[in-house]
Design an enzyme around this catalytic site. Sequence first.
Site, mmCIF file in Angstrom:
data_model
loop_
_atom_site.group_PDB
_atom_site.id
_atom_site.type_symbol
_atom_site.label_atom_id
_atom_site.label_comp_id
_atom_site.label_asym_id
_atom_site.label_seq_id
_atom_site.Cartn_x
_atom_site.Cartn_y
_atom_site.Cartn_z
ATOM 1 C CD GLU A 95 5.452 5.488 0.006
ATOM 2 O OE1 GLU A 95 5.432 6.739 0.017
ATOM 3 O OE2 GLU A 95 4.442 4.805 0.276
ATOM 4 N NE ARG A 99 6.494 8.697 1.859
ATOM 5 C CZ ARG A 99 5.968 8.364 3.036
ATOM 6 N NH1 ARG A 99 6.449 8.876 4.143
ATOM 7 N NH2 ARG A 99 4.973 7.503 3.112
ATOM 8 C CG ASP A 231 -3.939 5.464 -3.571
ATOM 9 O OD1 ASP A 231 -3.002 4.953 -4.193
ATOM 10 O OD2 ASP A 231 -3.891 5.702 -2.352
ATOM 11 C CD GLU A 374 -5.152 10.114 2.264
ATOM 12 O OE1 GLU A 374 -4.031 9.649 1.964
ATOM 13 O OE2 GLU A 374 -5.569 10.146 3.446
#
Length: 469
Positions: A95, A99, A231, A374
Site C-alpha cells: 500500500e 499510494r 488482482d 474499478e
Amino acid sequence: GTQNRCTRSSGAEGVRGGLQHFWKGYRDAGWGDDEIKPDTGGSGGDWGHMGMTILDSMDTLYLAGLHEEFAQATQFVSKLNFSSTEPHVHHSFFETTIRALGGLMGAYTVSKEPILLQKALDLGERLYKAVPHAGSKRVWPAAEVSVSTGELVDSGWSGGVILADVGSWGVEFSALGAASGDLRFQAAAQQGMKHLAQVAATSRHHLIGMFLSARTNRTTTSRVGVGGCSDSYYEYLLKMWIQGGKKDDAMLQEWKDAMEEMRAGLLRTTADGTTYLGQSSAWDFATRRYEEPEPRMDHLSCFVGGMLALGHHTVPADRREAWWLPAARNLTQTCYEMYQMTATGLAPDQVEFGSGKMEPPYGGDPVMFRMRPETLESLFVLHRVTGEERYRQWSYKIFEAIQTHAKAAHGYATVRDVRRPRSGHVNTQETFVGAETLKYAYLIHLPSDVLPLDQYVFNTEAHPVPVQA
C-alpha cells in the site's frame, strides 16, 4: 458537434467540483492527517503520519487544473520528513508503494516539480530495504515496513505472502529508476516479476495461488482469482511490458497465458447473457481443468474490463486475441449494471450469481459501496480505446449517484447499504477516493491526448508514469 463539447466540459466541471469538495473537506477537517472521517471531521486511518491523502491525491489536483490546491500539497511534501513518521507504525509495503511512492511519481510525472522526485527517491530508498535485491537474502518483499526506521515485518494477516502484494510494486520502482537514473530500482522490479514467473513455471499454471509461502517460491493455496489478493499482479504483467517499451516478450506471454486461464477458469456467462468473473476457482487434478468458479463477483474484479481493453489497444495485431475486447465490453457492462440494479445507483462490494442472474448480496459488509474506483477505471479505458460516448455517459451517471448518496460534510463516505437509499454512511474515507475514483471520473471527460495510453501507464492506484523510450 457543439453539443458534445458542452456535455464534456459540464461533466468535467461537475467532477472538478467534487474534487474541490473533497480537498477542502480534507484541508479543513484534518490537514496533514493520513485519512479523515468524512462525516464528522477529525483523524481517520493511520499510515504513520505522512499525509497519505495528500500524497495520493496530488496528481489528480494537477490534472484538474487545481493549481492553488496542488501548490498547497507541494508545500506540504517539501517539508515532509520520512524519518519522523511514527517509528512503531509498520506500513503495508504494497500500500505504501502504490499510494505514497506511486503518488509522488505520478505528481512528478505530470508537474515535473523537482522536490517530488527528491522525496520519491527518499521514500524509494526506504522501501528498497524491503525488497529482494542483489545482496539480500529475501525471497519476497517484506509484508510491512517502518518507513522511519527501516524495520521489516515478514508475514501480514495471511500468515504467508499475498500474491497482489508481492506482484505489484514493479511499475513504481521502474518509474523511480527511470526518472532518477538509479538502475537498482528497475533491476529489483524485473527480478521480482521473474521470480513470480518461476512460481508459475513450477506450478505449471499461469493463474497463481492467492497466497505464497514466505520462504520458498511455492504457493500455499490452490485458490486462484482476479479479485482481492490477486488482482494487480495480472495488471502489472501487462503494464510493466508496456512501461518497458514493449520489449520483454516473456512478460507479455505470461500475461497472455494468465488471461487464457482466467477465461477458462473464471469467466462465465449466465443464461440471460450476463458475463462475469467468478470470485475464485481451483485446479482439479482429477479432471485436469479448473473447478466451476464460485458464482459471485467482487467489485474489485471490475478493473479486468479495462485491462483487457488496454491489452487490445497496446498489443500488436499479430499477438492480440480476438476475445479480449468483446470480453472487456461485456464485463464492463456487467459492472455498470451492478450500479444500475440498486435503489441508490451505487454498486455493492460483491454481487451474487447463484440464482442464475445477477443479484445484490444478502447482507453484511458486501452491501456497502466503499467508493471503489474499478468500474470508473474500466469505463475510462474503454472510452479511450473505442471512442464510444456511452461509456462517458455511464461514468457520469455513477458520479451523480456518488454525489447524491456518498457525499459527506468533509468529503465522501462509504454508503452503508446500496439497497436502501436512506441507510446512511460508514464514517471512513480511503485515500484512493482522491487518487482513483475522482481521477477516473474526471479524466474520461478530457481529450484523449491527455495522458495517452500508449505513452503512460497508470499504476494500480491510478498514478500515471511515462512509458520508457
